[in-house]
Design an enzyme around this catalytic site. Structure first.
Site, short mmCIF file in Angstrom:
data_model
loop_
_atom_site.label_atom_id
_atom_site.label_comp_id
_atom_site.label_asym_id
_atom_site.label_seq_id
_atom_site.Cartn_x
_atom_site.Cartn_y
_atom_site.Cartn_z
N ASN A 14 0.82 -1.21 0.00
CA ASN A 14 0.00 0.00 0.00
C ASN A 14 0.86 1.26 0.00
OD1 ASN A 14 -2.09 -1.74 0.10
ND2 ASN A 14 -2.57 -1.43 2.25
N HIS A 43 5.84 -0.48 -2.69
CA HIS A 43 5.38 0.17 -3.92
C HIS A 43 5.41 1.70 -3.84
CE1 HIS A 43 3.01 -3.67 -5.27
NE2 HIS A 43 4.32 -3.82 -5.32
N SER A 93 -4.46 -9.76 -2.87
CA SER A 93 -4.82 -10.86 -3.78
C SER A 93 -3.61 -11.71 -4.13
CB SER A 93 -5.44 -10.28 -5.07
OG SER A 93 -4.49 -9.40 -5.69
N1 APR Z 1 -10.20 -7.21 4.60
C1 APR Z 1 -9.29 -8.07 4.08
N2 APR Z 1 -9.18 -8.32 2.77
C2 APR Z 1 -10.00 -7.66 1.92
C3 APR Z 1 -10.96 -6.74 2.39
C4 APR Z 1 -11.05 -6.52 3.79
N3 APR Z 1 -11.93 -5.66 4.32
N4 APR Z 1 -11.63 -6.26 1.31
C5 APR Z 1 -11.10 -6.82 0.22
N5 APR Z 1 -10.11 -7.69 0.59
C6 APR Z 1 -9.22 -8.50 -0.26
C7 APR Z 1 -9.78 -8.87 -1.60
O1 APR Z 1 -10.53 -10.07 -1.52
C8 APR Z 1 -8.52 -9.02 -2.44
O2 APR Z 1 -8.04 -10.34 -2.40
O3 APR Z 1 -8.09 -7.70 -0.52
C9 APR Z 1 -7.51 -8.11 -1.75
C10 APR Z 1 -7.14 -6.87 -2.54
O4 APR Z 1 -6.47 -7.27 -3.69
P1 APR Z 1 -5.95 -6.21 -4.77
O5 APR Z 1 -7.02 -5.25 -5.06
O6 APR Z 1 -5.38 -6.98 -5.89
O7 APR Z 1 -4.82 -5.40 -3.96
P2 APR Z 1 -3.29 -5.74 -3.79
O8 APR Z 1 -3.08 -7.19 -3.59
O9 APR Z 1 -2.78 -4.82 -2.75
O10 APR Z 1 -2.71 -5.32 -5.20
C11 APR Z 1 -1.33 -5.35 -5.42
O11 APR Z 1 -1.64 -4.16 -7.47
O12 APR Z 1 -2.09 -2.47 -9.04
C12 APR Z 1 -1.64 -2.82 -7.88
O13 APR Z 1 0.16 -1.51 -7.23
C13 APR Z 1 -1.13 -1.91 -6.85
O14 APR Z 1 -0.07 -2.45 -4.76
C14 APR Z 1 -1.12 -2.82 -5.64
C15 APR Z 1 -0.90 -4.20 -6.27
#
Ligand code: APR
Length: 240
Positions: free
Chosen positions: A99, A116, A185
């Protein structure tokens, strides 16, 4: 049942590494990227988060970042961030976060590796100028004193992670005896390799996510709930 098995694990834990992603800030009001309500559902990542897209249309990219800056600056850490910050009183904690929102630091966590980059940081596309700006930009794209365009100091698709931070993150992941993976994710590389480093050290892996991820099968324990619900419960066990 789930929390009983954590209780057994935490007895001998010396260092916990957290790997966090957009989901941990979702309950603070910051949208995730993928899944329900995810930013990449309505926005094309390749038009907003690559260096080519930036040079093609810096105004568009900056407008998007300006909006995100405004939102991020207006929100507060949630119970999940706060629980992790509280945990430092009981055990060594390091946070390896994808984040850019700074909410772990706002919650009081002291060891946060921003893999990041950060939404407050900007840098020149040409010279070495770097700065931290806490306000919205009124003129976009903002210009450096050298006359060239400033860009957000974040890692875009196709770019490398800040080298020293990434090296440090690998060391931390390789040395922890528990890794808690919350709100990511785990589809974005190389951050998604961190659980593998922890596993090589026989760390106990816990995933907190309402949804399954591609790496769920690698976990020792999966808790399908939100991080603001689960993390305070886990941390309360360290206080018993
Ligand atoms: N609590 C826990 N998990 C949650 C919640 C919550 N309240 N709400 C959503 N999630 C989960 C979703 O199910 C999903 O698996 O959080 C995850 C978010 O995934 P992404 O949107 O892919 O975010 P992230 O893994 O941080 O993405 C990685 O991609 O484009 C980018 O640079 C950006 O740092 C980011 C990277």
């Amino acid at each position: 049942m789930i929390f009983e098995s954590i209780k057994n694990q935490i007895k001998d834990v010396k260092k916990i590494a957290f790997v966090t992603g957009a989901g941990i800030s979702q309950e603070s009001g910051i949208p995730t990227f993928r899944g329900k309500g995810g930013l990449w559902r309505n926005h094309d990542a390749m038009k907003l988060a690559t260096i080519d897209a930036f040079y093609e249309n810096p105004k568009l990219v900056w407008e998007w970042y300006n909006e995100r800056r405004e939102n991020i600056f207006s929100v507060s850490p949630n119970q999940g961030h706060k629980a992790i910050a509280d945990l430092e009183k009981y055990v060594k904690v390091v946070i390896l976060t994808q984040n850019i929102d700074g909410l772990h630091q706002k919650a009081g966590s002291s060891e946060v590796l921003e893999l990041h980059g950060s939404i407050v940081k900007i840098k020149c596309t040409v010279c070495d100028f770097k700065d931290e700006i806490m306000t919205k930009f009124s003129e976009i794209p903002p210009l450096c004193k050298c006359g060239n365009i400033l860009r957000p100091d974040v890692v875009w698709f196709g770019e490398s992670l800040p080298e020293e931070i990434w090296k440090h993150a690998i060391v931390q992941a390789s040395q922890c005896d528990m890794m808690i993976i919350a709100g990511t994710s785990l589809v974005v590389s190389p951050a998604n390799t961190l659980p593998i480093y922890a596993k090589q050290n026989n760390a106990y892996l816990i995933e907190i996510n309402p949804e399954k991820t591609e790496m769920s099968s690698e976990m020792d324990l999966i808790i399908n709930d939100t991080s603001a619900n689960v993390l305070p419960k886990i941390v309360s066990m360290f206080k018993e």
